[in-house]
Design a protein around this motif. Structure first.
Motif, PDB file in Angstrom:
ATOM      1  N   SER A 119      -4.563   6.626  -8.259  1.00 37.20           N
ATOM      2  CA  SER A 119      -3.757   6.820  -7.062  1.00 37.20           C
ATOM      3  C   SER A 119      -3.718   8.298  -6.714  1.00 37.20           C
ATOM      4  N   VAL A 147      -4.482   3.509  -4.544  1.00 37.14           N
ATOM      5  CA  VAL A 147      -3.631   3.843  -3.394  1.00 37.14           C
ATOM      6  C   VAL A 147      -3.845   5.307  -3.033  1.00 37.14           C
ATOM      7  N   ASN A 148      -4.077   5.579  -1.772  1.00 38.27           N
ATOM      8  CA  ASN A 148      -4.266   6.939  -1.265  1.00 38.27           C
ATOM      9  C   ASN A 148      -3.120   7.224  -0.296  1.00 38.27           C
ATOM     10  N   THR A 149      -2.161   8.059  -0.714  1.00 36.06           N
ATOM     11  CA  THR A 149      -0.962   8.315   0.081  1.00 36.06           C
ATOM     12  C   THR A 149      -0.863   9.792   0.443  1.00 36.06           C
ATOM     13  N   SER A 208       3.587   3.723  -3.794  1.00 35.45           N
ATOM     14  CA  SER A 208       3.611   4.995  -4.503  1.00 35.45           C
ATOM     15  C   SER A 208       4.221   6.114  -3.663  1.00 35.45           C
ATOM     16  N   ASN A 228      -9.894   4.864   0.764  1.00 29.76           N
ATOM     17  CA  ASN A 228      -9.503   4.067  -0.388  1.00 29.76           C
ATOM     18  C   ASN A 228     -10.382   2.826  -0.383  1.00 29.76           C
ATOM     19  N   GLN A 246      -1.241  11.016  -4.298  1.00 25.05           N
ATOM     20  CA  GLN A 246      -0.074  11.264  -3.454  1.00 25.05           C
ATOM     21  C   GLN A 246      -0.022  12.754  -3.204  1.00 25.05           C
ATOM     22  N   SER A 255       0.805  -1.219   0.000  1.00 25.51           N
ATOM     23  CA  SER A 255       0.000   0.000   0.000  1.00 25.51           C
ATOM     24  C   SER A 255       0.839   1.270   0.000  1.00 25.51           C
ATOM     25  N   VAL A 306       0.662   6.230 -11.038  1.00 29.65           N
ATOM     26  CA  VAL A 306       1.635   6.351  -9.949  1.00 29.65           C
ATOM     27  C   VAL A 306       2.771   7.257 -10.388  1.00 29.65           C
TER      28      VAL A 306
END
Length: 201
Positions: free
Chosen positions: A65, A79-81, A19, A91, A67, A16, A44
């Motif tokens: 995604s 993906v949630n960053t 990224s 997410n 970021q 997870s 990403v």
């Protein structure tokens, strides 16, 4: 069995965070420290986004995604960053949520945070990143496999303080409430319903 589940949950947590980077990718709007909206349509680490990744936002939306330095409300498909989650991080579809500092709620298949001051909801929740992290900052984790230090509520729990769930395993939990509880410091290590630390050597 417990080792396999712990390894699986750590692997999911690492996936997870794939990224995660330097948060330096540029967007259509550059050099802006704060902007209320971020839209990321790329996958990403690419430039298919409205803002620079190092910008603070209120609402952040990622098709695949996301970021971002920080957000109050963020949603992404894969993906949630975030470096800092100040509100709700979601997410719902695939890998999960990752954040350096979680001050709000993270919800995803798996959740990873270096420091969790808020709440993590998911099948697999992680709140640690090596010896440099003060584990006293970890607070609440709900559902699934939980790895932290304070209170665990889930199907399968591994911790050091208080556990409430279906199956609880610990080398020193103070209190356990569940269908089956294992605590080697209890006079009866395997107990149904309730078990606790009796400081047995």
């Amino acid at each position: 069995m417990k080792k396999y589940l712990a390894v699986l949950s750590v692997v999911i947590g690492i996936i997870s965070t794939l990224s995660a980077g330097d948060f330096n990718d540029s967007g259509l709007i550059s050099g802006c420290g704060f902007f209320p909206l971020q839209i990321d349509v790329g996958f990403v680490n690419d430039n298919a986004k409205l803002l620079d990744e190092k910008s603070d936002t209120v609402l952040a939306l990622g098709i695949f995604s996301l970021q971002q330095k920080s957000a109050v409300f963020s949603v992404a498909g894969v993906v949630n960053t975030l470096q800092n989650n100040y509100g709700i991080q979601i997410n719902p579809f695939f890998l999960g949520s990752a954040t350096d500092n979680n001050y709000g709620i993270s919800w995803g298949l798996t959740n990873f945070s270096k420091k969790c001051y808020g709440l993590q909801l998911g099948i697999s929740n992680h709140s640690f990143a090596g010896e440099e992290v003060d584990k006293a900052n970890e607070r609440w984790q709900l559902c699934g496999v939980n790895i932290a230090d304070f209170l665990f509520c889930g199907l399968l729990n591994f911790s050091n303080e208080c556990q409430i769930g279906l199956f609880n395993f610990s080398k020193g939990a103070i209190f356990q409430l569940g269908l089956l509880n294992y605590n080697p410091k209890s006079y009866i290590p395997w107990m149904p319903l309730i078990n606790c630390d009796m400081s047995r050597e």
